[in-house]
Design an enzyme around this catalytic site. Structure first.
Site, PDB file in Angstrom:
ATOM      1  N   ARG B 256       0.865  -1.133  -0.049  1.00  0.00           N
ATOM      2  CA  ARG B 256      -0.077  -0.216  -0.070  1.00  0.00           C
ATOM      3  C   ARG B 256       0.896   1.403  -0.111  1.00  0.00           C
ATOM      4  O   ARG B 256       1.656   1.604   1.008  1.00  0.00           O
ATOM      5  CB  ARG B 256      -0.831  -0.073   1.296  1.00  0.00           C
ATOM      6  CG  ARG B 256      -2.149   0.894   1.363  1.00  0.00           C
ATOM      7  CD  ARG B 256      -2.569   0.998   2.527  1.00  0.00           C
ATOM      8  NE  ARG B 256      -1.832   1.679   3.562  1.00  0.00           N
ATOM      9  CZ  ARG B 256      -1.740   1.422   4.615  1.00  0.00           C
ATOM     10  NH1 ARG B 256      -2.319   0.582   5.372  1.00  0.00           N
ATOM     11  NH2 ARG B 256      -0.990   2.317   5.556  1.00  0.00           N
ATOM     12  N   HIS B 260      -3.359   4.277   5.077  1.00  0.00           N
ATOM     13  CA  HIS B 260      -4.613   3.558   4.875  1.00  0.00           C
ATOM     14  C   HIS B 260      -5.787   4.290   4.325  1.00  0.00           C
ATOM     15  O   HIS B 260      -6.582   3.982   3.617  1.00  0.00           O
ATOM     16  CB  HIS B 260      -4.970   2.938   6.511  1.00  0.00           C
ATOM     17  CG  HIS B 260      -6.177   2.318   6.648  1.00  0.00           C
ATOM     18  ND1 HIS B 260      -6.737   1.099   5.903  1.00  0.00           N
ATOM     19  CD2 HIS B 260      -7.392   2.813   7.176  1.00  0.00           C
ATOM     20  CE1 HIS B 260      -7.945   1.026   6.250  1.00  0.00           C
ATOM     21  NE2 HIS B 260      -8.244   1.987   7.021  1.00  0.00           N
ATOM     22  N   TYR B 269       4.393   4.290  11.415  1.00  0.00           N
ATOM     23  CA  TYR B 269       4.605   2.830  11.505  1.00  0.00           C
ATOM     24  C   TYR B 269       5.384   2.211  10.231  1.00  0.00           C
ATOM     25  O   TYR B 269       5.653   0.829  10.280  1.00  0.00           O
ATOM     26  CB  TYR B 269       3.380   2.115  11.743  1.00  0.00           C
ATOM     27  CG  TYR B 269       2.458   2.410  10.773  1.00  0.00           C
ATOM     28  CD1 TYR B 269       2.383   1.796   9.559  1.00  0.00           C
ATOM     29  CD2 TYR B 269       1.402   3.488  10.917  1.00  0.00           C
ATOM     30  CE1 TYR B 269       1.268   1.921   8.529  1.00  0.00           C
ATOM     31  CE2 TYR B 269       0.330   3.518   9.984  1.00  0.00           C
ATOM     32  CZ  TYR B 269       0.326   3.018   8.580  1.00  0.00           C
ATOM     33  OH  TYR B 269      -0.717   3.318   7.822  1.00  0.00           O
TER      34      TYR B 269
END
Lengths: 324, 359
Positions: B256, B260, B269
């Site tokens: 990705r 998100h 992260y």
């Protein structure tokens, strides 16, 4: 023909499956075994394994797969073996079954009928006596139906199977074989969203449904002996609720008592009492009372009687209402 | 071809390497026009995605889950689907929608906060997006069961992320599909993250594809940044589904590239180096190199495709923004087939309230 509620449900399923090949019955034990209560007995032999499907023991997939079937035009009838086991499917019901019509502005509807036995009466293990109908009545989009007699069971189930809305069809286990009744052989509908006055009386209105109807009748008969006329309204469809019928009755009698198996707090009785307060306050001669299950975990069978409303508890409430 | 790549041995189907060179014998051999069409869909997807992010930052579009990096998975899969096949999406499927012909204006309209955008046009077999993770999987299986019952030779495709494979509905759905040998193609876009939680926290299994083994049907891991690998696996899985050979699980191994959603900050992260490493494997870049080697790509062609994509996207934005706001009736009408009295009363009260000039 004189029959039990189990037979009435079975006949409704068989007749509608005969009429409409879009109806598929699926669930745990519904096939060869005919269901643990025998409500689907004979359907497997008559309609075959493609239409009466024994599935993996998998409530979320039983309901989820049923949703997917509706996308291709089928009208599935998933069975969840007991209401106490419906929670793994709760996400499918709340997040999708109830909402797909709205989510897609009517492009996809979910015409399925989820059948599940509910309430006390089988003296089985924990989780087999649940009465959590209020959880479903809070969800817009669902129709929640509870029959209280073999006649209504057949007619309400046929109406549910023909409805374009998703129906949660709750079958009171206690009434499955409790009474037999004359049930017409031909298919017929008992309309959804319509309550029924099942006993007339002038002094107070008891609002109940499902297995509480026979109990309310016993209490009403005892009250009659004391000269009190109790009217009983059988709600039959809990959501969307027919408010008019019980409000009209309370306007006539001036007193109201709600009886349900489910716990008191946030039970449907609260909604009914609030509706009466909003719509019939000036007709009331006494506060609306509730006789319900306790706000505790449903006890195991040996203590069941301490939990569920019986005729004596209802009679006491009737007297309180009359003495107010 | 699928059975040549055993997920239990860590084998992954890949047609194109990072220089755009096709492995001999694996190239699905698509005609030039179709190869170019796939490239154009990928570019439209990326352009439409970037536009959505821009609109979100300008306050013209709501929370949005970007698709960048997934163009090969989405366009490769949807390009292999037939008109009669069904699609049960998750929520990060822009390239699927574009390829299957869902109006982009409707898609934007949804993310702008209007249910009307989720009304699939008649004739398109696309179920609405499923936001509760994994919940669309059993539904896709049910559609497969219905297809089987109705003796339709179609396949039902559903997409989901790596996080969804930890959900009960993944197990329940795939288990059902195996038992009934439904015509399903399950496609996991393993993009390494469920918001912030890495793939290693979803399963101790070496691959997601190998989970199919336990359900009794084939699983294959493909390079999700290789549009021809995704296409080849999907084409075979779809053909198997349609011809009664049962379901397949495809794990598209990808990344990705964006956050998100627009509410997320992936920098919290994961490292810049990791993201840069994946930039190198960009699915559009790789396919462009392949087309170049085949003489199907040059700067002039690129310019035409870019301009056409921009025009396609701008037109959709204008159309979506010109749509009228939902009325109170729109909100109340679709809860039931027929409005119950209580809803009629609430609607009347709302309208009376609005009529008083208050909101």
């Amino acid at each position: 023909m004189i029959m039990t509620m189990v037979q009435a449900i079975n006949q409704a399923l068989a007749q509608e499956m005969e009429r409409d090949d879009r109806i598929i019955v699926l669930g745990q034990d519904v096939g060869r075994d005919g269901g643990v209560f025998r409500t689907t007995e004979g359907l497997f032999d008559r309609f075959g394994p493609e239409r009466v499907m024994d599935t993996p023991l998998s409530e979320s997939a039983i309901v989820g797969a049923s949703i997917g079937m509706t996308a291709l035009g089928l009208r599935p009838v998933p069975e969840v073996q007991f209401m106490g086991f419906i929670y793994p499917a709760f996400n499918q019901i709340v997040s999708h079954v109830a909402r797909l019509r709205n989510r897609t502005r009517g492009r996809f509807t979910v015409p399925l009928t989820i059948r599940t036995p509910y309430g006390a009466g089988v003296k089985a293990l924990e989780h087999h006596s649940e009465s959590t109908e209020a959880l479903f009545c809070q969800i817009p989009g669902l129709t929640v139906v509870v029959p209280s007699s073999p006649y209504d069971a057949k007619g309400l189930l046929i109406a549910s199977l023909r409805s374009d809305d998703p129906v949660i069809f709750l079958e009171p286990t206690k009434l499955y074989r409790a009474e037999k009744q004359e049930v017409p052989e031909e298919p017929y509908e008992v309309p959804l969203r319509r309550a029924a006055v099942v006993r007339e009386g002038k002094d107070l209105t008891i609002i109940a449904w499902g297995a509480m109807i026979p109990v309310a009748r016993q209490a009403a008969a005892a009250a009659q002996a004391e000269g009190i006329g109790a009217e009983i309204v059988d709600l039959r469809t809990l959501s969307p609720m027919d408010r008019e019928t019980f409000v009209a009755s309370v306007r006539k009698t001036g007193r109201a008592l709600v009886v349900h198996e489910a716990p008191k707090t946030c039970g449907l009785g609260a909604e009914i009492a609030a509706t009466i307060g909003e719509s019939a306050l000036l007709s009331l001669d006494a506060p609306v009372l509730r006789v319900t299950g306790q706000d505790i975990t449903v006890p195991l069978p040996k203590s069941e009687d301490l939990y569920y409303p019986g005729p004596e508890r209802i009679l006491r409430a009737i007297r309180r209402l009359m003495e107010y | 071809m699928i059975e040549l790549f055993d997920p239990l041995k860590g084998e992954r189907l890949r047609v194109l390497d990072e220089t755009g060179e096709a492995a001999p014998g694996l190239d699905p051999g698509l005609p030039d026009a179709e190869l170019r069409a796939i490239y154009e869909r990928m570019l439209r997807t990326r352009t439409a995605d970037a536009k959505a992010l821009k609109l979100q930052r300008q306050g013209r579009l709501g929370t949005y889950p970007p698709s960048r990096g997934h163009e090969a998975c989405q366009v490769g899969l949807a390009s292999a689907m037939g008109r009669d096949d069904w699609f049960f999406p998750y929520f990060r499927d822009l390239g699927m929608y574009i390829t299957l012909g869902y109006p982009l204006a409707d898609y934007y309209h949804l993310w702008m906060g209007n249910e009307a955008g989720l009304r699939t046009p008649d004739g398109l077999n696309i179920y609405p997006i499923a936001i509760p993770v994994g919940s669309q999987i059993p539904q896709a299986v049910g559609a497969g069961l219905a297809a089987k019952y109705r003796k339709l030779r179609i396949a039902v495709v559903t997409t989901f992320g790596d996080g969804a494979t930890s959900e009960g509905d993944f197990h329940e759905g795939l288990n059902f599909a195996g038992v009934f040998r439904t015509p399903n193609v399950f496609v996991c876009l393993n993009n390494q993250f469920a918001i912030s939680v890495p793939r290693a926290r979803q399963t101790a299994a070496a691959t997601i594809a190998q989970k199919a083994v336990a359900y009794g049907f084939p699983g294959v891991q493909v390079d999700g940044n290789d549009v021809l690998a995704v296409y080849a696996a999907a084409r075979e899985a779809l053909a198997n589904a349609r011809s009664g050979q049962g379901p397949t699980l495809i794990e598209a191994y990808t990344y990705r590239m964006g956050d998100h959603t627009t509410s997320d900050d992936a920098a919290r992260y994961r490292s810049k180096e990791e993201v840069q490493e994946w930039e190198r494997r960009d699915p559009i870049l790789r396919f462009r190199l392949y087309l170049g080697k085949k003489g199907l790509w040059d700067e002039a062609y690129e310019k035409t495709v870019q301009e056409s994509a921009a025009e396609f996207v701008e037109k959709a934005v204008a159309e979506a923004e010109a749509r009228p706001a939902a009325t109170p009736e729109d909100l109340f009408t679709y809860t039931y087939a027929a409005m119950p009295p209580e809803l009629e009363a609430q609607l009347a009260e709302l309208k009376a309230f609005l009529g008083e000039g208050r909101r």
